[in-house]
Design an enzyme around this catalytic site. Structure first.
Site, PDB file in Angstrom:
ATOM      1  N   LYS A   1     -35.711  -1.765  17.370  1.00  0.00           N
ATOM      2  CA  LYS A   1     -35.966  -1.577  18.804  1.00  0.00           C
ATOM      3  C   LYS A   1     -36.910  -0.402  19.066  1.00  0.00           C
ATOM      4  O   LYS A   1     -37.837  -0.512  19.849  1.00  0.00           O
ATOM      5  CB  LYS A   1     -34.650  -1.346  19.572  1.00  0.00           C
ATOM      6  CG  LYS A   1     -33.676  -2.500  19.497  1.00  0.00           C
ATOM      7  CD  LYS A   1     -32.478  -2.293  20.408  1.00  0.00           C
ATOM      8  CE  LYS A   1     -31.568  -1.153  20.000  1.00  0.00           C
ATOM      9  NZ  LYS A   1     -30.844  -1.361  18.727  1.00  0.00           N
TER      10      LYS A   1
ATOM     11  N   ARG B   1     -30.818  11.494  10.302  1.00  0.00           N
ATOM     12  CA  ARG B   1     -29.765  11.119  11.259  1.00  0.00           C
ATOM     13  C   ARG B   1     -28.437  10.970  10.537  1.00  0.00           C
ATOM     14  O   ARG B   1     -28.319  10.143   9.630  1.00  0.00           O
ATOM     15  CB  ARG B   1     -30.131   9.792  11.943  1.00  0.00           C
ATOM     16  CG  ARG B   1     -31.095   9.960  13.085  1.00  0.00           C
ATOM     17  CD  ARG B   1     -31.421   8.630  13.738  1.00  0.00           C
ATOM     18  NE  ARG B   1     -30.262   7.911  14.265  1.00  0.00           N
ATOM     19  CZ  ARG B   1     -30.348   6.894  15.084  1.00  0.00           C
ATOM     20  NH1 ARG B   1     -31.549   6.472  15.486  1.00  0.00           N
ATOM     21  NH2 ARG B   1     -29.266   6.283  15.509  1.00  0.00           N
TER      22      ARG B   1
ATOM     23  N   ARG C   1     -25.405  -0.932  26.869  1.00  0.00           N
ATOM     24  CA  ARG C   1     -24.670  -1.269  25.653  1.00  0.00           C
ATOM     25  C   ARG C   1     -23.329  -1.911  25.966  1.00  0.00           C
ATOM     26  O   ARG C   1     -22.577  -2.235  25.052  1.00  0.00           O
ATOM     27  CB  ARG C   1     -24.446  -0.017  24.831  1.00  0.00           C
ATOM     28  CG  ARG C   1     -25.454   0.073  23.659  1.00  0.00           C
ATOM     29  CD  ARG C   1     -25.250   1.372  22.979  1.00  0.00           C
ATOM     30  NE  ARG C   1     -25.589   1.462  21.602  1.00  0.00           N
ATOM     31  CZ  ARG C   1     -26.722   2.016  21.156  1.00  0.00           C
ATOM     32  NH1 ARG C   1     -27.670   2.391  21.985  1.00  0.00           N
ATOM     33  NH2 ARG C   1     -26.909   2.173  19.864  1.00  0.00           N
TER      34      ARG C   1
ATOM     35  N   ARG D   1     -21.085   1.162  13.579  1.00  0.00           N
ATOM     36  CA  ARG D   1     -22.032   0.954  14.686  1.00  0.00           C
ATOM     37  C   ARG D   1     -22.298  -0.541  14.880  1.00  0.00           C
ATOM     38  O   ARG D   1     -22.381  -1.025  16.018  1.00  0.00           O
ATOM     39  CB  ARG D   1     -23.330   1.711  14.408  1.00  0.00           C
ATOM     40  CG  ARG D   1     -23.153   3.226  14.556  1.00  0.00           C
ATOM     41  CD  ARG D   1     -24.270   4.003  13.901  1.00  0.00           C
ATOM     42  NE  ARG D   1     -25.561   3.738  14.495  1.00  0.00           N
ATOM     43  CZ  ARG D   1     -26.720   3.949  13.859  1.00  0.00           C
ATOM     44  NH1 ARG D   1     -26.746   4.419  12.628  1.00  0.00           N
ATOM     45  NH2 ARG D   1     -27.853   3.683  14.462  1.00  0.00           N
TER      46      ARG D   1
ATOM     47  N   ARG E   1     -33.425   4.113   6.203  1.00  0.00           N
ATOM     48  CA  ARG E   1     -33.929   5.053   7.208  1.00  0.00           C
ATOM     49  C   ARG E   1     -33.216   6.395   7.084  1.00  0.00           C
ATOM     50  O   ARG E   1     -33.823   7.452   7.247  1.00  0.00           O
ATOM     51  CB  ARG E   1     -33.706   4.458   8.612  1.00  0.00           C
ATOM     52  CG  ARG E   1     -34.261   5.325   9.726  1.00  0.00           C
ATOM     53  CD  ARG E   1     -34.209   4.618  11.065  1.00  0.00           C
ATOM     54  NE  ARG E   1     -32.879   4.643  11.651  1.00  0.00           N
ATOM     55  CZ  ARG E   1     -32.546   4.059  12.811  1.00  0.00           C
ATOM     56  NH1 ARG E   1     -33.453   3.380  13.488  1.00  0.00           N
ATOM     57  NH2 ARG E   1     -31.327   4.130  13.273  1.00  0.00           N
TER      58      ARG E   1
HETATM   59  P1  AMP Z   1     -29.444   4.544  18.945  1.00  0.00           P
HETATM   60  O1  AMP Z   1     -30.515   5.556  18.720  1.00  0.00           O
HETATM   61  O2  AMP Z   1     -29.743   3.603  20.078  1.00  0.00           O
HETATM   62  O3  AMP Z   1     -29.035   3.820  17.672  1.00  0.00           O
HETATM   63  O4  AMP Z   1     -28.152   5.349  19.419  1.00  0.00           O
HETATM   64  C1  AMP Z   1     -27.534   6.305  18.586  1.00  0.00           C
HETATM   65  C2  AMP Z   1     -26.168   6.670  19.154  1.00  0.00           C
HETATM   66  O5  AMP Z   1     -26.327   7.248  20.462  1.00  0.00           O
HETATM   67  C3  AMP Z   1     -25.214   5.508  19.372  1.00  0.00           C
HETATM   68  O6  AMP Z   1     -24.523   5.157  18.182  1.00  0.00           O
HETATM   69  C4  AMP Z   1     -24.281   6.076  20.441  1.00  0.00           C
HETATM   70  O7  AMP Z   1     -23.374   7.013  19.876  1.00  0.00           O
HETATM   71  C5  AMP Z   1     -25.254   6.865  21.316  1.00  0.00           C
HETATM   72  N1  AMP Z   1     -25.804   6.001  22.385  1.00  0.00           N
HETATM   73  C6  AMP Z   1     -27.108   5.622  22.547  1.00  0.00           C
HETATM   74  N2  AMP Z   1     -27.251   4.840  23.630  1.00  0.00           N
HETATM   75  C7  AMP Z   1     -26.011   4.711  24.165  1.00  0.00           C
HETATM   76  C8  AMP Z   1     -25.480   3.999  25.277  1.00  0.00           C
HETATM   77  N3  AMP Z   1     -26.257   3.232  26.047  1.00  0.00           N
HETATM   78  N4  AMP Z   1     -24.149   4.114  25.529  1.00  0.00           N
HETATM   79  C9  AMP Z   1     -23.346   4.874  24.763  1.00  0.00           C
HETATM   80  N5  AMP Z   1     -23.764   5.534  23.682  1.00  0.00           N
HETATM   81  C10 AMP Z   1     -25.088   5.466  23.372  1.00  0.00           C
END
Ligand code: AMP
Length: 190
Positions: free
Chosen positions: A14, A134, A89, A146, A128
């Site tokens: 994404k 991360r 989400r 996740r 990654r």
């Molecule tokens: P991402 O970079 O989108 O993979 O997000 C990394 C982490 O950020 C996720 O595993 C959640 O802990 C948190 N996170 C990101 N976006 C959201 C969201 N829309 N709602 C809740 N937690 C989020």
């Protein structure tokens, strides 16, 4: 406005593809994960709160996330449109996004989902993790958690947008440029 939700499980690509969409269609890219990571880096109260959830691969509470997203949208009120990456989400967040956009006389025009098999996701995320720094990419248990949360809470959004006739699935496996072309083809039909 043109508002796109770029959707898919963790590791679907994404972030990479949102960057291309933003440039090609002159949109503002909002990644909730990136905003959280920036806050963690700066040790803001929001970052400190988010970190405890992110470290486990869990979702940050809805109201915190929705307020943050709404701030990001307000900061860019003159935008031509947005690519939302990592938001919504769950159903609560999807409803909040509808409400927020309706205040700007706008809507989610399309949810475009990058479809990738689970085992490819696990491999991509752990790879990654070797360079991203991360913590949530570094352990197979957290990565699998996740993906599990994606299926239990997030995947249902496919039917939410399908019911509105706004869901578009795209094969997320292949060369990056090929996937970009598939996405552009969808956006060009909107
Ligand atoms: P991402 O970079 O989108 O993979 O997000 C990394 C982490 O950020 C996720 O595993 C959640 O802990 C948190 N996170 C990101 N976006 C959201 C969201 N829309 N709602 C809740 N937690 C989020």
């Amino acid at each position: 406005m043109l508002n796109i939700v770029l959707f898919g499980p963790p590791g679907a690509g994404k972030g990479t593809q949102a960057n291309f969409l933003k440039d090609t269609f002159n949109l503002v890219h909002i990644s909730t994960g990136d905003v959280f990571r920036k806050n963690i880096k700066n040790q803001t109260p929001l970052g400190i709160l988010a970190q405890s959830y992110m470290d486990k691969g869990a979702l940050v509470p809805d109201q915190v996330t929705i307020d943050m997203l709404s701030d990001e949208v307000s900061k860019n009120s003159i935008a031509r449109g947005f690519v939302f990456d990592g938001f919504p989400r769950n159903i609560v967040q999807a409803g909040a996004l509808d409400t927020l956009l309706s205040k700007h006389n706008a809507q989610v025009d399309a949810m475009i989902a990058l479809e990738v098999e689970d085992e490819i996701l696990v491999k991509r995320l752990l790879k990654r993790g070797e360079t991203s720094g991360r913590s949530d990419d570094s352990s197979e248990d957290i990565v699998r958690n996740r993906i599990k949360i994606y299926y239990s809470e997030t995947a249902i959004l496919k039917s939410y947008y399908e019911a509105k006739g706004r869901y578009h699935g795209v094969n997320g496996v292949g060369a990056i440029e090929t996937i970009t072309e598939r996405l552009n083809a969808v956006v060009n039909t909107l």
